[in-house]
Design a protein around this motif. Structure first.
Motif, PDB file in Angstrom:
ATOM      1  N   PRO A 209       0.644  -1.257  -0.112  1.00  0.00           N
ATOM      2  CA  PRO A 209       0.174   0.072   0.164  1.00  0.00           C
ATOM      3  C   PRO A 209       0.784   1.103  -0.019  1.00  0.00           C
ATOM      4  N   ARG A 210       2.026   1.389   0.554  1.00  0.00           N
ATOM      5  CA  ARG A 210       2.864   2.621   0.695  1.00  0.00           C
ATOM      6  C   ARG A 210       4.203   2.424  -0.206  1.00  0.00           C
ATOM      7  N   ALA A 211       4.141   1.495  -1.025  1.00  0.00           N
ATOM      8  CA  ALA A 211       5.255   1.440  -1.904  1.00  0.00           C
ATOM      9  C   ALA A 211       4.882   2.222  -3.377  1.00  0.00           C
ATOM     10  N   PRO A 212       6.075   2.577  -4.022  1.00  0.00           N
ATOM     11  CA  PRO A 212       5.817   3.225  -5.202  1.00  0.00           C
ATOM     12  C   PRO A 212       4.967   2.453  -6.437  1.00  0.00           C
ATOM     13  N   ALA A 213       4.408   3.010  -7.100  1.00  0.00           N
ATOM     14  CA  ALA A 213       3.497   2.175  -8.131  1.00  0.00           C
ATOM     15  C   ALA A 213       4.374   1.506  -8.957  1.00  0.00           C
ATOM     16  N   PRO A 214       3.855   0.568  -9.934  1.00  0.00           N
ATOM     17  CA  PRO A 214       4.641  -0.092 -10.546  1.00  0.00           C
ATOM     18  C   PRO A 214       5.424   0.664 -11.773  1.00  0.00           C
ATOM     19  N   LYS A 215       4.593   1.510 -12.434  1.00  0.00           N
ATOM     20  CA  LYS A 215       5.398   2.318 -13.342  1.00  0.00           C
ATOM     21  C   LYS A 215       6.619   3.253 -12.754  1.00  0.00           C
ATOM     22  N   ARG A 216       6.199   3.738 -11.546  1.00  0.00           N
ATOM     23  CA  ARG A 216       7.289   4.252 -10.958  1.00  0.00           C
ATOM     24  C   ARG A 216       8.485   3.714 -10.594  1.00  0.00           C
ATOM     25  N   ARG A 217       8.291   2.379 -10.143  1.00  0.00           N
ATOM     26  CA  ARG A 217       9.603   1.660 -10.144  1.00  0.00           C
ATOM     27  C   ARG A 217      10.193   1.129 -11.351  1.00  0.00           C
ATOM     28  N   LEU A 218       9.515   1.117 -12.501  1.00  0.00           N
ATOM     29  CA  LEU A 218      10.143   0.942 -13.726  1.00  0.00           C
ATOM     30  C   LEU A 218      10.990   2.231 -13.915  1.00  0.00           C
ATOM     31  N   ALA A 219      10.718   3.343 -13.672  1.00  0.00           N
ATOM     32  CA  ALA A 219      11.341   4.660 -13.886  1.00  0.00           C
ATOM     33  C   ALA A 219      12.563   4.538 -13.067  1.00  0.00           C
ATOM     34  N   ILE A 220      12.482   4.027 -12.033  1.00  0.00           N
ATOM     35  CA  ILE A 220      13.718   3.834 -11.094  1.00  0.00           C
ATOM     36  C   ILE A 220      14.643   3.013 -11.649  1.00  0.00           C
ATOM     37  N   ILE A 221      14.402   1.943 -12.457  1.00  0.00           N
ATOM     38  CA  ILE A 221      15.313   1.304 -13.152  1.00  0.00           C
ATOM     39  C   ILE A 221      16.025   1.915 -14.156  1.00  0.00           C
TER      40      ILE A 221
END
Length: 361
Positions: A209-221
């Motif tokens: 619930p308080r982790a970044p959204a999937p698209k945001r995590r892909l942006a981190i990559i």
């Protein structure tokens, strides 16, 4: 499963993963909230996060598990506000006399003296450098690190000692430290794994619930790859009957974002995690709960979890083998089936203390 009376009914669980707060396995007494009989409506309050401070006696934890690719790790925090319902680290909160349920994600422990303690241990003349893993228990880049900044100071210590580090996270705060990580990666001292469990934003919000959204995590990559930091996508955990249909899509998304490798772990439900996860399933996916748990038990000899080395991370049997083959085939097709570069230990060097005299040689 018996009705939960462990959670304060006046608290609103906004953005929390666990649905209950049962005491840990070491506690002699249970915690139960009962109606006092007064015909009065109680004011509802949001369950807030509280952070306590701990002074550690040591920072580096050593392990001898053959399932793990590292033998040492550090943890700047205990508990994790991301609130991932599947987190295998939840039972560790029981050692603190706290619940692996809601306490794990709302009653956090920060260790602001971690950088100084880490430097002291690295200065020990008997210390032999090998890669230090960070994020293997709780996420070092969870939201409270925005204020505490413990992780950045730990990275500065590792950089100054030329010490190799491998980081696992879901948190966007790692982008704040790209300057240090890029510098270390240029010397073969840093690599990162980003966990992406699902591409479905609704499922992600329920699971984490308080982790970044999937698209945001892909942006981190993408940001890490652009800064020259070796980064792998971790499709972990794979939840049978819930997220396993996404294996190929997750790997494709990771490759498109710039990941250079990939890894996976099957869902693990040790100790208190199993009832918490089953409670979550019954609330959010009652139509799939039976199938999910059936797959899990099939892979663990009829049990919710099997702690045996060599099996606990992947499970066994036809279903586990099918997942492994699908992952391997997709990773090979996308060029993600290679190991990340070996981290270098030969650069390790103990810097001078402030005011210390330099060597003549």
């Amino acid at each position: 499963m018996e009705p939960d009376r462990s959670t304060d009914p006046t608290k609103r669980l906004a953005g929390r993963g666990a649905l209950s707060n049962r005491v840990g396995r070491f506690e002699a007494l249970e915690r139960r909230f009962e109606d006092d009989g007064w015909d009065r409506e109680e004011d509802e309050q949001v369950l807030r996060t509280h952070v306590a401070i701990e002074t550690p006696h040591s920072m580096i934890t050593y392990n001898r598990s053959p399932d793990l690719p590292f033998d040492r790790s550090i943890n700047p925090y205990r508990g994790c506000e991301h609130g991932c319902i599947y987190c295998f680290a939840r039972p560790s909160h029981a050692y603190l006399g706290l619940s692996p349920g809601l306490d794990f994600e709302t009653r956090l422990i920060a260790r602001p003296e971690a950088p100084e303690m880490l430097a002291r241990e690295l200065r020990n003349p008997r210390y032999k450098p090998r890669p230090i893993a960070i994020g293997t228990n709780t996420d070092p880049y969870q939201p409270i690190d925005k204020e505490c900044r413990i992780m950045r100071h730990c990275l500065k210590v590792l950089r100054d000692f030329n010490h190799p580090v491998a980081i696992v996270t879901k948190g966007t705060l790692i982008e704040r430290d790209l300057d240090i990580l890029s510098e270390m990666a240029g010397r073969g001292l840093a690599r990162v794994g980003i966990s992406v469990t699902t591409l479905d934003p609704r499922l992600s919000r329920l699971l984490e619930p308080r982790a970044p959204a999937p698209k945001r995590r892909l942006a981190i990559i993408s940001a890490l790859a652009g800064a020259g930091v070796p980064v792998r996508i971790m499709t972990s955990p794979i939840i049978p009957g819930l997220t396993d249909p996404e294996i190929e899509a997750l790997l494709q998304a990771g490759a498109d974002a710039g990941a250079d490798a990939a890894s996976w772990i099957m869902l693990r439900l040790p100790r208190e995690v199993s009832p918490l996860f089953q409670e979550w399933l019954a609330r959010h996916y009652p139509d799939r709960a039976g199938r999910v748990m059936s797959h899990i038990r099939t892979m663990h000899g009829g049990k919710d979890y099997e702690a045996q080395w060599g099996r606990r991370m992947r499970g066994s049997g036809p279903y586990a083998e099918m997942i492994a083959k699908r992952f391997d085939r997709a990773a090979r097709r996308l060029g993600l089936d290679r190991l990340q570069p070996r981290l270098r230990c030969d650069h390790f060097n103990v810097p001078l203390d402030d005011g210390a005299q330099m060597s003549l040689f």
